[in-house]
Structure formats: structure tokens, C-alpha cells
Design a protein around this motif. Structure first.
Motif, PDB file in Angstrom:
ATOM      1  N   ASP A 123       0.782  -1.114  -0.041  1.00 39.36           N
ATOM      2  CA  ASP A 123      -0.033  -0.121  -0.019  1.00 39.36           C
ATOM      3  C   ASP A 123       0.739   1.295   0.170  1.00 39.36           C
ATOM      4  OD1 ASP A 123       0.978  -0.366   2.373  1.00 39.36           O
ATOM      5  OD2 ASP A 123      -0.963   0.297   3.549  1.00 39.36           O
ATOM      6  N   LEU A 124       2.111   1.343  -0.462  1.00 40.74           N
ATOM      7  CA  LEU A 124       2.914   2.115  -0.411  1.00 40.74           C
ATOM      8  C   LEU A 124       2.356   3.340  -1.737  1.00 40.74           C
ATOM      9  CD1 LEU A 124       5.604   3.161   0.976  1.00 40.74           C
ATOM     10  CD2 LEU A 124       6.708   2.317  -0.983  1.00 40.74           C
ATOM     11  N   PRO A 125       2.385   4.639  -1.180  1.00 38.93           N
ATOM     12  CA  PRO A 125       1.850   5.483  -2.102  1.00 38.93           C
ATOM     13  C   PRO A 125       3.081   5.319  -3.361  1.00 38.93           C
ATOM     14  CG  PRO A 125       1.697   6.638  -0.004  1.00 38.93           C
ATOM     15  CD  PRO A 125       2.309   5.296   0.188  1.00 38.93           C
ATOM     16  N   ARG A 126       2.299   5.653  -4.361  1.00 37.78           N
ATOM     17  CA  ARG A 126       3.152   5.598  -5.872  1.00 37.78           C
ATOM     18  C   ARG A 126       4.328   6.559  -5.872  1.00 37.78           C
ATOM     19  NH1 ARG A 126       3.617   8.632  -9.953  1.00 37.78           N
ATOM     20  NH2 ARG A 126       1.992  10.420  -9.415  1.00 37.78           N
ATOM     21  N   ARG A 127       4.251   7.664  -5.396  1.00 39.67           N
ATOM     22  CA  ARG A 127       5.176   8.532  -5.236  1.00 39.67           C
ATOM     23  C   ARG A 127       6.296   8.069  -4.217  1.00 39.67           C
ATOM     24  NH1 ARG A 127       3.026  14.823  -5.753  1.00 39.67           N
ATOM     25  NH2 ARG A 127       2.194  14.509  -8.122  1.00 39.67           N
ATOM     26  N   ALA A 128       5.862   7.668  -3.200  1.00 38.15           N
ATOM     27  CA  ALA A 128       6.757   7.166  -2.241  1.00 38.15           C
ATOM     28  C   ALA A 128       7.684   6.041  -2.691  1.00 38.15           C
ATOM     29  CB  ALA A 128       6.223   6.911  -0.999  1.00 38.15           C
ATOM     30  N   LYS A 129       6.904   5.130  -3.650  1.00 39.79           N
ATOM     31  CA  LYS A 129       7.648   3.919  -4.189  1.00 39.79           C
ATOM     32  C   LYS A 129       8.538   4.497  -5.250  1.00 39.79           C
ATOM     33  CE  LYS A 129       6.644  -0.450  -6.140  1.00 39.79           C
ATOM     34  NZ  LYS A 129       5.510  -1.552  -6.779  1.00 39.79           N
ATOM     35  N   ASP A 130       8.152   5.519  -6.067  1.00 41.13           N
ATOM     36  CA  ASP A 130       9.015   5.862  -7.164  1.00 41.13           C
ATOM     37  C   ASP A 130      10.319   6.596  -6.450  1.00 41.13           C
ATOM     38  OD1 ASP A 130       7.079   4.970  -8.951  1.00 41.13           O
ATOM     39  OD2 ASP A 130       6.259   7.202  -9.505  1.00 41.13           O
ATOM     40  N   ARG A 131      10.040   7.246  -5.191  1.00 37.75           N
ATOM     41  CA  ARG A 131      11.140   7.501  -4.854  1.00 37.75           C
ATOM     42  C   ARG A 131      12.349   6.687  -4.072  1.00 37.75           C
ATOM     43  NH1 ARG A 131      11.405  13.249  -1.906  1.00 37.75           N
ATOM     44  NH2 ARG A 131      11.075  13.916  -4.114  1.00 37.75           N
ATOM     45  N   PHE A 132      11.712   5.517  -3.565  1.00 40.04           N
ATOM     46  CA  PHE A 132      12.365   4.559  -2.864  1.00 40.04           C
ATOM     47  C   PHE A 132      13.176   3.849  -4.161  1.00 40.04           C
ATOM     48  CE2 PHE A 132       9.739   4.252   1.117  1.00 40.04           C
ATOM     49  CZ  PHE A 132      11.045   4.662   1.839  1.00 40.04           C
ATOM     50  N   THR A 133      12.466   3.638  -5.097  1.00 36.48           N
ATOM     51  CA  THR A 133      13.031   3.148  -6.339  1.00 36.48           C
ATOM     52  C   THR A 133      14.349   3.804  -6.743  1.00 36.48           C
ATOM     53  OG1 THR A 133      11.152   2.008  -7.037  1.00 36.48           O
ATOM     54  CG2 THR A 133      12.785   2.172  -8.909  1.00 36.48           C
ATOM     55  N   ALA A 134      14.268   5.235  -7.007  1.00 40.75           N
ATOM     56  CA  ALA A 134      15.195   5.906  -7.366  1.00 40.75           C
ATOM     57  C   ALA A 134      16.328   5.851  -6.369  1.00 40.75           C
ATOM     58  CB  ALA A 134      14.656   7.539  -7.557  1.00 40.75           C
ATOM     59  N   ILE A 135      16.125   5.979  -5.100  1.00 39.85           N
ATOM     60  CA  ILE A 135      17.063   5.757  -4.239  1.00 39.85           C
ATOM     61  C   ILE A 135      17.911   4.476  -4.313  1.00 39.85           C
ATOM     62  CG2 ILE A 135      17.600   5.614  -1.538  1.00 39.85           C
ATOM     63  CD1 ILE A 135      14.925   7.575  -1.125  1.00 39.85           C
ATOM     64  N   LEU A 136      17.246   3.453  -4.454  1.00 40.23           N
ATOM     65  CA  LEU A 136      17.844   2.194  -4.673  1.00 40.23           C
ATOM     66  C   LEU A 136      18.711   2.089  -5.924  1.00 40.23           C
ATOM     67  CD1 LEU A 136      15.216  -0.387  -3.018  1.00 40.23           C
ATOM     68  CD2 LEU A 136      17.368   0.510  -1.854  1.00 40.23           C
ATOM     69  N   ALA A 137      18.259   2.668  -6.867  1.00 39.91           N
ATOM     70  CA  ALA A 137      18.956   2.562  -8.160  1.00 39.91           C
ATOM     71  C   ALA A 137      20.459   3.370  -7.890  1.00 39.91           C
ATOM     72  CB  ALA A 137      18.227   3.128  -9.336  1.00 39.91           C
ATOM     73  N   ARG A 138      20.149   4.519  -7.300  1.00 39.02           N
ATOM     74  CA  ARG A 138      21.473   5.265  -7.067  1.00 39.02           C
ATOM     75  C   ARG A 138      22.599   4.515  -6.178  1.00 39.02           C
ATOM     76  NH1 ARG A 138      17.739   9.586  -7.075  1.00 39.02           N
ATOM     77  NH2 ARG A 138      17.827   9.645  -4.867  1.00 39.02           N
ATOM     78  N   GLU A 139      21.903   3.675  -5.064  1.00 46.92           N
ATOM     79  CA  GLU A 139      22.655   3.137  -4.070  1.00 46.92           C
ATOM     80  C   GLU A 139      23.500   1.687  -4.650  1.00 46.92           C
ATOM     81  OE1 GLU A 139      24.131   4.844  -1.448  1.00 46.92           O
ATOM     82  OE2 GLU A 139      22.675   6.202  -2.299  1.00 46.92           O
ATOM     83  N   THR A 140      22.770   1.269  -5.910  1.00 42.24           N
ATOM     84  CA  THR A 140      23.341   0.210  -6.242  1.00 42.24           C
ATOM     85  C   THR A 140      24.233   0.125  -7.702  1.00 42.24           C
ATOM     86  OG1 THR A 140      21.308  -0.311  -7.315  1.00 42.24           O
ATOM     87  CG2 THR A 140      21.500  -1.178  -5.282  1.00 42.24           C
ATOM     88  N   GLU A 141      24.410   1.689  -7.846  1.00 44.76           N
ATOM     89  CA  GLU A 141      25.082   1.970  -9.131  1.00 44.76           C
ATOM     90  C   GLU A 141      26.841   1.555  -8.961  1.00 44.76           C
ATOM     91  OE1 GLU A 141      24.519   5.968  -9.856  1.00 44.76           O
ATOM     92  OE2 GLU A 141      22.485   5.447 -11.097  1.00 44.76           O
TER      93      GLU A 141
END
Length: 141
Positions: A123-141
């Protein structure tokens, strides 16, 4: 003479307490990264370290996201517009939200220790999920 002997004995003992760090997180309505931002958005810290949340701009707090807390950890929620410090001892991933701006994507992730990232709640809000996805993408680069 007694003081010198005591200091000699104490200096030979191993440290009893490891020094924990305090990490600062600033909360912004807007900064160079965009709107509704925790800076930094991701922290990797050691168990026993503290995190100090600082509302640089008004209207923000720091609270645990339901379902994004390691088993055995204690949830927390700070007051709006108040500086807040919490010590995190249980290893795992902590999802943090700004309560009034959660739906707008104001979230951050704190990883305590080397435990892998947690799953997102359904039930994570869409914008929150999008931000978490971006955070994890940056951290795993």
C-alpha cells in the motif's frame, strides 16, 4: 601516585563501549534535489548509531513507515517542526516518511548493518515507491 597507577590500569583495558556516530538528516520542502526531500535520502549506519532529523524548513517530521521496520525494532514518530534524534540498534532496513508529505514521496531509507533491503509494503503511495526505487537505483550503481 594512586592516580598514576589507576590511569595505567585503565589504559591497559580494552575499550568497554564503542563510540557510536550521530548522522544528521535535514528535512526540506524544496532544495536543489527537488520537492519534499530528506537529505541524505539514504544512510548506511552501524547498529547503535544515532540519526538526528533536522527540520531545516517547516512542516516536516520523521516517522517509521508501517511494514518497513526490522523485526524487534521499536517504531518512532517525531513531532512536526521539532529536531529529533533516534538510536537504531536492530540491523535491517528502516523506511522513514514525513507524515504530512508521505503521499508526495517524502521518504528515505536507513540501512543499519549489512542486512539486505526490505520489500516495500503493497500500500505504499506511488510517489513514495518511485522515490524509493530511485534511491535504491543510485545506491546500487
Amino acid at each position: 601516585m594512586k592516580h598514576i597507577a589507576l590511569l595505567t590500569i585503565l589504559s591497559a583495558l580494552p575499550p568497554l563501549v564503542a563510540l557510536a556516530e550521530t548522522h544528521e538528516v535535514q528535512m526540506y520542502t524544496r532544495n536543489g534535489q527537488g520537492a519534499m526531500i530528506y537529505e541524505p535520502e539514504f544512510l548506511k549506519i552501524a547498529p547503535g548509531d544515532a540519526v538526528r532529523f533536522i527540520p531545516v524548513q517547516s512542516g516536516h517530521n520523521a516517522a517509521i513507515i508501517d511494514g518497513m521496520l526490522p523485526l524487534g525494532a521499536v517504531p518512532f514518530k517525531s513531532q512536526i517542526n521539532e529536531e529529533f534524534t533516534v538510536t537504531l540498534t536492530v540491523p535491517g532496513s528502516y523506511g522513514i516518511k514525513c507524515s504530512p508529505h508521505f503521499a508526495m514521496g517524502m521518504v528515505m531509507l536507513i540501512q543499519v548493518g549489512d542486512i539486505p533491503q526490505a520489500d516495500f509494503p503493497a500500500d505504499l503511495p506511488r510517489r513514495a515507491k518511485d522515490r524509493f526505487t530511485a534511491i535504491l537505483a543510485r545506491e546500487t550503481e
